[in-house]
Design a protein around this motif. Structure first.
Motif, PDB file in Angstrom:
ATOM      1  N   GLY A  72      -4.813  18.912  15.332  1.00 43.75           N
ATOM      2  CA  GLY A  72      -4.016  19.604  14.324  1.00 43.75           C
ATOM      3  C   GLY A  72      -2.944  20.472  14.949  1.00 43.75           C
ATOM      4  O   GLY A  72      -1.802  20.519  14.460  1.00 43.75           O
ATOM      5  N   GLN A  80       0.021  18.354  16.202  1.00 44.56           N
ATOM      6  CA  GLN A  80       0.920  17.947  15.116  1.00 44.56           C
ATOM      7  C   GLN A  80       1.757  19.122  14.627  1.00 44.56           C
ATOM      8  O   GLN A  80       2.954  18.974  14.357  1.00 44.56           O
ATOM      9  N   SER A  81       1.123  20.286  14.484  1.00 42.13           N
ATOM     10  CA  SER A  81       1.839  21.461  14.009  1.00 42.13           C
ATOM     11  C   SER A  81       2.951  21.848  14.977  1.00 42.13           C
ATOM     12  O   SER A  81       4.072  22.159  14.564  1.00 42.13           O
ATOM     13  N   ASN A  82       2.652  21.833  16.266  1.00 41.02           N
ATOM     14  CA  ASN A  82       3.670  22.167  17.260  1.00 41.02           C
ATOM     15  C   ASN A  82       4.854  21.213  17.180  1.00 41.02           C
ATOM     16  O   ASN A  82       6.020  21.632  17.238  1.00 41.02           O
ATOM     17  N   MET A 139       6.847  21.787  13.857  1.00 37.24           N
ATOM     18  CA  MET A 139       7.591  23.037  13.838  1.00 37.24           C
ATOM     19  C   MET A 139       8.508  23.201  15.049  1.00 37.24           C
ATOM     20  O   MET A 139       9.046  24.279  15.288  1.00 37.24           O
TER      21      MET A 139
END
Length: 944
Positions: free
Chosen positions: A864, A867-869, A872
């Motif tokens: 997770g 993917q977030s890195n 963003m």
């Protein structure tokens, strides 16, 4: 409705080999035998007892510097006598309200040390508390747990009792307020006779909660919360030799309590079939068939787990294949064996397809069950259930704590079966279940008289639990006993985490592969994301995206939907398709020995969907039922109503209001519409693959290259246009009139000017203090101070083109207006002269730094974060620098971020509740109030 199961077996028909209309010879997937998976499930442990009877179990896992702490008490609702229902659960709440040597909220000192996964639960058989803490904070966790075990009552006051009584009653209202929310009472009351320990619900009755006196609850604690009635489990960066002196130090002086015996419990048999119909504010008629059966202390329980799982608990179950896929009489089905310690419940259900006669579905359901009792499952069906179960257990045991990790597994075995290693015996028993054994045991218990319940749409009848006696909170100075154990233990240095190294590569066709290695368990998890999402849905045919994604798993050029489900189960794999506002995704989980087979199946789903006509019609019916069910749910109504107010009709994000799609569009979608969307959006140019695996990068890349490296898109890719900025509506209250609601759901939103890709830390810290966790100002106000809510929360969502601030608070109906006023006041105070305090700032910053080891313990959490890195636009090593960023943060930066982003005067409000009860309260707030009916809450086409 016909009388159900006068003689169940008399209804038997020849159904033992259900055949799907599209059955073809599917490619075979190679999978390791279930026996090999079972061997991989192992939690070695040591145990010892203190002189006061406390049983201590220790498991060593050095993968991260954290320890899962679990304390389980042998007390649940089955121990409650008549007139005292709900006491076990009420006391669970009271034990979070401080003890003699730690008089504040229990969560506060845990948050300070960076605890993760901390909570408590109660069920019929036990009460448990758990937290995962940095190894350096273990002393504090043990101090806190021992203090509420041995030094609690001096801190329990009438004011605290009244406060938590109100919170529990709002928890009850919140559950009751949901569609099918009264089922929990009907099940136990329908199957267990008066006086049976399992007859009443864990949450108890309003009358009993109202009647509970301070002395009642103190006597309850004295009876059940002694160390000799508890199990303490430590799992993680600890060993028994180190643990024993620590546990002795903190728990050793606590006096033994009374010896507790479980109540005598038998499995009741109804004297005759029982048939009931109840009406509720639901969108879809649901049919139940239920029986009381043996609990987990009986060997038949594990057999029933497997047999009932085959009948209705698999994606390829008998019920799903026949009622949903083949005959299309139901939109969903389910069956499971709920094993309590001393009895259990088999529940089989079917959600009737709208437009289909419920009586017909009931008859068909009865016939399928009757045939199953006569013929039983096949060996192949059982093998698939066993493999899926073993695979799920392997995945769950990556965590040392939390709701389903190693500590919980050991503790539950100790409490329920007097054997911490019961999990292993249970898996061995499961692996040994034969078709004949399953048939015999299932027929033995399900040929008895059935409880048949139908819940159908209609006005819910008034029920006694909807109201409680009015109480005036006690505000006198409490007489709290001051503790003598000294201050809370300090916390040693918690080292910054070393986030796994991220490696990037590309497949031959250009798809980027983002990889991290984690080898705690032999598992591979992957997500293929596509630059699509709800924002890419077709403006004048909302639901195209959702229908397309839903059909990916319903048929490929070489497999039909049943074969896809069966292949996943043989592999022990899980493949899911879904979307967020900005992305679509195909996720995969598999035991690594089955990686090749799981990837072959995932690639088939992603690359070769066939969108078969018969499955399209089935999924269309399911989607329409889903939309109707969303509109029957308070949260669903609020989430449908908010986006047009928040984004304006021209923003692509307004499409997020169409949960499931626009029903009129869904009714008319054609296969070519779905193929067109698929070709535009689910294609390699829009894809990126994220993987966390115990297997090395070279092996993983080669596996993905073999299945995805030659994938090419067809036609032109789609594009999303965010030309217009979100246009928020003027502040107002939209009241969605939902009669007979014991609670109102308050949902507030405001668009912020925040850069989605800017530094998130200052604003995230501010919104955490306002509404982001249990200790937030809004939650502490509405829940702990006023007892108007079971919980309120708020924070920002970061999309690619918008950053909204949202608050959600379910509150008792008579406090709707005052609760909104309190939320407004909390925001105004914070943005005025009551910004973040030093105590709040220090707690949030220190917690953020210390909790990272637990926060990124599992492969799923790492996946997770990756993917977030990427989403963003952060560096892959972003987590490695987080601690430094937090240490450089200042209070002034936090307040400045909040004041630049938030404005309570700009909030738009959606309230879902009974207008007759709440309209006058809302009119006093000085905002325009618009009242609408649930059926008028719809969707509007958003921008491209």
């Amino acid at each position: 409705m016909k009388s159900a199961f006068a003689s169940l077996t008399a209804l038997a028909v020849v159904l033992s080999a259900p055949v799907h209309a599209q059955q073809v010879a599917a490619p075979k997937v190679e999978a390791v035998p279930v026996a090999d998976l079972v061997k991989r499930v192992d939690i070695p442990y040591e145990e010892f007892r203190l002189d006061n009877g406390l049983r201590v179990i220790v498991h060593t896992d050095r993968k991260a510097p954290i320890v899962g702490v679990a304390v389980w008490y042998n007390v649940g609702s089955k121990h409650e006598p008549k007139g005292k229902t709900g006491f076990a659960h009420l006391f669970e709440h009271l034990m979070f309200n401080g003890s003699e040597n730690s008089p504040g909220e229990f969560f506060e000192p845990l948050k300070e040390v960076g605890a993760t996964d901390y909570n408590g639960t109660t069920n019929s058989d036990r009460t448990n508390y758990f937290q995962t803490v940095p190894r350096a904070a273990l002393d504090r966790a043990l101090f806190l747990e021992s203090d509420r075990m041995g030094y609690l009552l001096g801190a329990v006051t009438q004011a605290k009792l009244d406060e938590q009584r109100g919170v529990v009653q709002n928890e009850k209202r919140q559950g009751d307020n949901q569609p099918y929310g009264l089922l929990r009472y009907k099940v136990s009351e329908g199957l267990f006779p008066e006086g049976h320990p399992y007859r009443h619900s864990t949450i108890g009755s309003m009358a009993d909660l109202d009647a509970a006196s301070l002395e009642d609850v103190k006597n309850w604690f004295r009876q059940y919360y002694g160390p000799n009635n508890a199990v303490l489990v430590l799992a993680g960066d600890i060993d028994a030799a180190t643990a024993k002196p620590l546990v002795e130090k903190y728990f050793g002086k606590i006096a033994r309590g009374p010896t507790i015996s479980d109540p005598a419990i038998t499995v009741p048999t109804l004297p005759a079939p029982k048939v009931e119909v109840m009406k509720d504010r639901v969108a879809v008629t649901r049919i139940y068939r239920m029986w009381a059966v043996p609990g987990m202390r009986d060997a038949d329980s594990t057999v029933l787990d497997a047999s009932i799982g085959v009948l209705g608990g698999l994606a390829s179950s008998r019920l799903d294949n026949i009622l949903v896929k083949d005959e299309k009489l139901a939109v969903s089905v389910g069956a499971y064996n709920q094993s309590l310690a001393q009895a259990g419940l088999v529940l089989i259900s079917a959600d009737v397809r709208p437009g289909v006669d419920a009586a017909k579905v009931g008859e068909r359901l009865d016939a399928i069950i009757a045939d199953y009792l006569e013929n039983g499952p096949t060996a192949e069906e059982l093998e698939r259930y066993k493999t899926r179960t073993a695979s799920s257990r392997i995945r769950g045991l990556e965590s040392v704590g939390g709701f389903g990790g190693k500590a919980v597994t050991l503790a539950s075995g100790a409490i329920y079966m007097d054997d911490p290693g019961y999990y292993k015996k249970q898996l061995a028993q499961l692996a040994a279940v034969t078709p004949e054994q399953a048939r015999t045991v299932t027929a033995k218990w399900l040929s008895r008289p059935v409880y048949a319940l139908t819940i159908e749409p209609g006005a819910r009848e008034a029920y006694a639990e909807a109201a409680s006696a009015a109480k005036v909170p006690v505000k006198e100075a409490p007489e709290v006993v001051k503790g003598t154990r000294g201050p809370l233990p300090g916390v040693a240095e918690v080292k910054d985490i070393d986030f796994p190294a991220i490696t990037r590569a590309r497949l031959s066709n250009g798809i980027e592969l983002v990889y991290a290695q984690r080898d705690a368990v032999p598992v591979t998890q992957a997500v293929i994301t596509f630059d699509a999402g709800t924002a890419s849905d077709v403006p004048d045919a909302l639901g195209t995206e959702g229908m397309t994604l839903s059909l990916l798993e319903e048929g490929t050029k070489s497999r039909n939907s049943i074969q896809i489900a069966e292949a996943q189960e043989r592999l022990g794999a899980g493949i899911n398709v879904g979307s967020s506002a900005d992305r679509a995704y195909i996720s995969m989980f598999t035991p690594s020995p089955n990686l090749a087979g799981a990837l072959e199946l995932t690639a088939d789903i992603a690359r070769n969907p066939s969108f078969p006509a018969n499955e399209l019609e089935r999924v269309r019916g399911q989607m329409l039922a889903t939309i109707a069910q969303v509109k029957a749910n308070p949260a669903g109504l609020a989430q449908m109503a908010m986006p047009p107010l928040l984004y304006g009709k021209e923003s692509p994000y307004s499409k997020t209001a169409a949960i499931g799609g626009d029903p009129e569009a869904v009714k008319t979608l054609k296969r070519e519409d779905l193929v067109g969307y698929y070709n535009a959006w689910i294609r390699p140019e829009k894809a990126k693959i994220f993987v966390v695996s115990d297997r090395p990068m070279a092996e993983v890349k080669a596996a993905f290259e073999a299945k995805f490296g030659d994938w090419k898109g067809e036609g032109a890719p789609g594009s999303k246009v965010f030309a217009a900025k979100p246009q928020q509506a003027a502040p107002k209250i939209l009241l969605i009139d939902r009669p007979d609601s014991p609670q109102s759901l308050i949902y507030a939103g405001q668009m912020t000017p925040v850069d989605p890709f800017g530094d998130p830390i200052p604003l995230a810290t501010a919104t955490e203090v306002l509404g982001g966790d249990f200790l937030s100002r809004i939650n502490m106000n509405l829940r702990e101070d006023k007892s108007w809510s079971y919980g309120a929360r708020g924070g920002v969502n970061r999309y690619e083109h918008a950053v909204p601030f949202l608050i959600q608070a379910p509150v008792q109906a008579d406090k709707t207006g005052p609760a909104i006023a309190e939320i407004q006041r909390e925001l105004a105070d914070y943005l005025g002269d009551k910004g973040i305090t030093k105590a709040e700032f220090d707690r949030s910053v220190i917690s953020a730094i210390r909790k990272m080891a637990g926060q990124y313990e599992t492969a799923g959490a790492v996946l997770g974060a990756m993917q977030s890195n990427d989403f963003m636009r952060r560096p892959d090593d972003y987590q490695d620098g987080l601690a430094k960023k937090y240490r450089a943060l200042t209070q002034a930066q936090v307040d400045a971020a909040a004041r630049a982003a938030l404005d309570p005067k700009r909030l738009v409000w959606v309230v879902v509740g009974d207008a007759a009860k709440v309209r006058d309260q809302l009119d006093s707030l000085g905002l325009p109030v618009e009242v609408v009916k649930p059926e008028s809450v719809g969707v509007a086409a958003g921008g491209n």
